[in-house]
Enzyme design. Structure first.
Site, short mmCIF file in Angstrom:
data_model
loop_
_atom_site.label_atom_id
_atom_site.label_comp_id
_atom_site.label_asym_id
_atom_site.label_seq_id
_atom_site.Cartn_x
_atom_site.Cartn_y
_atom_site.Cartn_z
N ARG A 1 0.80 -1.22 0.00
CA ARG A 1 0.00 0.00 0.00
C ARG A 1 0.83 1.27 0.00
NH1 ARG A 1 -2.71 -4.02 1.62
NH2 ARG A 1 -0.75 -4.58 2.58
N THR A 2 1.79 1.36 0.92
CA THR A 2 2.45 2.65 1.13
C THR A 2 3.26 3.05 -0.09
OG1 THR A 2 2.57 2.02 3.45
CG2 THR A 2 3.83 3.95 2.79
N LYS B 1 26.31 -3.74 -0.30
CA LYS B 1 27.79 -3.61 -0.30
C LYS B 1 28.28 -2.86 0.93
CE LYS B 1 27.19 -2.75 -5.18
NZ LYS B 1 27.28 -1.64 -6.14
N ARG C 1 11.13 3.95 3.80
CA ARG C 1 10.71 2.92 4.78
C ARG C 1 11.94 2.12 5.17
NH1 ARG C 1 5.61 -1.13 4.61
NH2 ARG C 1 4.65 0.84 5.26
N HIS D 1 4.41 5.59 11.73
CA HIS D 1 3.94 5.52 10.34
C HIS D 1 2.96 6.69 10.17
CE1 HIS D 1 2.76 4.14 6.50
NE2 HIS D 1 2.61 2.84 6.74
N1 CP Z 1 -0.45 0.11 5.59
C1 CP Z 1 0.78 -0.27 5.19
O1 CP Z 1 1.79 0.29 5.63
O2 CP Z 1 0.79 -1.29 4.28
P1 CP Z 1 2.08 -1.79 3.48
O3 CP Z 1 3.01 -2.42 4.48
O4 CP Z 1 1.58 -2.76 2.47
O5 CP Z 1 2.71 -0.57 2.86
#
Ligand code: CP
Length: 285
Positions: free
Chosen positions: A54-55, A84, A105, A133
């Protein structure tokens, strides 16, 4: 607001109202030709050291719809020069030469902040370990407001891994700024939120309850559940022991008006039979 690092940056009701108004406007137009190409000529880099569906795709979709180009490393731990031994700081300094903003991320808490300290372009935290998040929290708040018409005087149930869940941390801290909210955290005892975290919420004026059962959950206004965060467990046996202890089922929602949110992916925490109930908002959100 150069960088987006924590949900707490949005703890300003006027700012949230402005973001929600813009979101509502974009929601109506984002698929048609009237949407502003306000990012035309810009390049957005999505740098993901942890899996995501999603993100990453939603950031990339948003960037493309607003006219930006996108460059992406989707499995940076295996395919970037991290393999590396390149440091995060050096990687960020390089990506500064290619992109106008970075969506990051990473499995370690605090990495978005570290990246922002060396970056000459904005850094957006798309999840840093078990810490935060923030953009997921904005989606969650927007969905609650749209579904229930308010963000105050809510009883919100959070389950089922408050110890490791970054989305629970970000959302609960933001909801705490609204008056009259009450939180119930449900989990096995070993996965309960830390006393420090619960104390910080209480200091904001939130009434906090901790439980290890699902009794009466249908009476809440919002059920915010997410999977046990398997990747954050030091002991795999502990994950296996707890993973199916709490499953939200239709019988918990009999005569309930609660909305059910889940940042997803769904693993064990919601029975698929819940998907067809009007309470379920997790795919829509
Ligand atoms: N909601 C969310 O962070 O989903 P993903 O891990 O699929 O990005």
């Amino acid at each position: 607001m150069l960088n987006i690092l924590t949900g707490k940056q949005f703890a300003d009701k006027n700012l949230l109202e402005k973001i929600f108004a813009k979101t509502s406007e974009l929601e109506k137009t984002y698929k048609d030709e009237t949407v502003s190409k306000s990012l035309h000529g810009k390049v957005i880099a999505t740098l993901f050291y942890e899996p995501s569906t999603r993100t990453r795709l939603s950031f990339e979709s948003a960037a493309l719809r607003l006219g930006a180009g996108v460059i992406s490393v989707e499995n940076a731990r295996a395919t970037s020069s991290d393999v590396k031994g390149e440091s995060l700081e050096d990687t960020i300094k390089m990506v500064n030469g290619y992109a106008d903003a970075i969506v990051l991320r990473h499995p370690e808490a605090g990495t978005a902040e570290r990246a922002s300290k060396v970056s000459s372009v904005p850094v957006m935290n798309a999840g840093d370990g078990g810490n935060e998040h923030p953009t997921q929290a904005l989606i969650d708040l927007y969905t609650i407001k749209k579904s229930l018409g308010r963000l105050d005087n809510l009883h919100v149930v959070f389950g089922f891994d408050p110890l490791h869940s970054r989305t629970i941390r970000s959302l609960s801290q933001l909801l705490a700024i609204f008056p009259g909210n009450r939180f119930t955290f449900i989990s096995p005892k070993s996965l309960a939120a830390t006393p420090e975290f619960l104390e910080a919420l209480k200091k904001e004026g939130v009434e906090v309850e901790v439980k290890d059962n699902l009794d009466g959950v249908g009476e809440a206004d919002v059920l915010y559940v997410n999977r046990l965060q398997e990747e954050r467990f030091e002991d795999r046996n502990e994950f296996e022991k707890n993973r199916k202890l709490f499953i939200l089922k239709p019988e918990h929602l009999k005569d309930s008006k609660a909305i059910v949110l889940d940042p997803l992916p769904r693993i064990d925490e919601i029975d698929v039979a819940v998907d067809d109930l009007p309470n379920a908002k997790y795919f829509e959100q």
